[in-house]
Design an enzyme around this catalytic site. Structure first.
Site, PDB file in Angstrom:
ATOM      1  N   ASP A 153      -1.844 -22.921 -22.058  1.00  0.00           N
ATOM      2  CA  ASP A 153      -0.440 -23.111 -21.695  1.00  0.00           C
ATOM      3  C   ASP A 153      -0.047 -24.580 -21.840  1.00  0.00           C
ATOM      4  OD1 ASP A 153       2.119 -22.874 -20.755  1.00  0.00           O
ATOM      5  OD2 ASP A 153       1.567 -22.703 -18.662  1.00  0.00           O
ATOM      6  N   HIS A 161       0.684 -18.694 -21.501  1.00  0.00           N
ATOM      7  CA  HIS A 161       1.466 -18.983 -20.309  1.00  0.00           C
ATOM      8  C   HIS A 161       1.493 -17.787 -19.359  1.00  0.00           C
ATOM      9  CE1 HIS A 161       4.479 -20.885 -17.834  1.00  0.00           C
ATOM     10  NE2 HIS A 161       5.337 -19.893 -18.029  1.00  0.00           N
TER      11      HIS A 161
END
Length: 299
Positions: free
Chosen positions: A246, A275
């Site tokens: 992420d 993410h």
């Protein structure tokens, strides 16, 4: 305030989402939806989603944690999922989201809560836990942070904020796919689009990026700084469960581990994924929650 309500028919036959809907008014004529699964007498696990997802994001984790003997609650933030959606982006503010969520929390009178939060779920959830510390027993953060506007934001976030504000095209499902390493099925992509039958319904999703405080002069910066002061005294368990891929929140886990006393000695972990680690590593993420609750019962 013009309020839109997504037709329930759009949520029929969603993959792996068999949960009974629950609703609560958090303001006049403003209804919040939430999942409530598991034993009603068990200590609650509160799962807060972020942008631009909804409780569908936690669909694989909810039954795992509920089947382990816990009560799992996963609300849809106002503007998302099955919750009502004010039609004007100016109807959304950080403080209003806090008020809506606090009303929901107080009305249900939840206590001994394990908070699980990611993305905007962290921006709201960490404030919620700090401001109602007597209701929370532990915090588990995955790919989330609490910005105060005092630090420089990644370039990727600046681009995202501009896109959300100005792009005529706001493809929610593709945005979720961009933040997920595995390929989502057509049915899963359709489920992420289900809450938004037209552009009018996406005001809340478009509004979130501009609500992130980017300078100390931002109206919510002081409240977030106060939350950090509370977190610097937080000695209850605080566990980070970030992913390996992420670019937005990378490094935030180590920052919180250093700054929050309750993080010391906890089983922090880095999971594989992007993410939306709830999509890439749901079983491992759920296991962290279950193990944390087992440790409490054993203590």
């Amino acid at each position: 305030m013009r309020i839109l309500r997504t037709d329930e028919a759009r949520f029929r036959d969603l993959p792996d989402y068999p949960f009974t809907p629950n609703y609560l008014d958090v303001a006049p004529n403003l209804r919040m939806h939430y999942v409530d699964e598991g034993r009603s007498d068990a200590s609650p696990v509160l799962m807060l989603h972020g942008e631009p997802s909804w409780s569908f994001l936690y669909r694989h984790m909810i039954p795992m944690v509920a089947n382990a003997g816990h009560r799992v609650l996963a609300p849809d933030l106002i503007g998302f999922g099955k919750s009502d959606k004010p039609a004007d982006a100016d109807d959304y503010s950080y403080d209003r989201h806090m008020e809506w969520l606090t009303t929901w929390l107080d009305t249900l009178d939840l206590r001994n809560i394990t908070l699980v939060c990611q993305n905007w779920g962290s921006l709201l959830g960490l404030r919620l836990a700090a401001e109602h510390a007597d209701r929370f027993s532990r915090i588990i953060v995955g790919n989330g942070m609490l910005p105060t506007g005092e630090s420089r934001v990644p370039t990727v976030f600046t681009l995202w904020k501009t896109f959300a504000a100005h792009s005529p095209w706001f493809p929610v499902a593709r945005i979720v796919q961009l933040g997920t390493e595995r390929t989502l099925s057509k049915a899963e992509l359709a489920a992420y689009e289900a809450p938004f039958p037209s552009t009018d319904y996406k005001a809340g999703a478009r509004a979130f990026p501009r609500l992130v405080p980017l300078s100390p002069d931002d109206p919510v910066s002081a409240a977030n700084q106060a939350t950090w002061k509370a977190l610097e005294k937080w000695r209850k368990p605080f566990i980070t469960c970030f992913s390996s891929g992420d670019p937005i929140t990378r490094g935030g886990d180590r920052y919180m581990q250093r700054r929050i006393p309750g993080a010391h000695g906890q089983p922090h972990i880095t999971l594989r994924g992007g993410h939306f680690l709830q999509e890439d590593s749901p079983e491992a993420f759920a296991r962290i929650i279950i193990d944390a609750l087992k440790a409490e019962m054993a203590a």
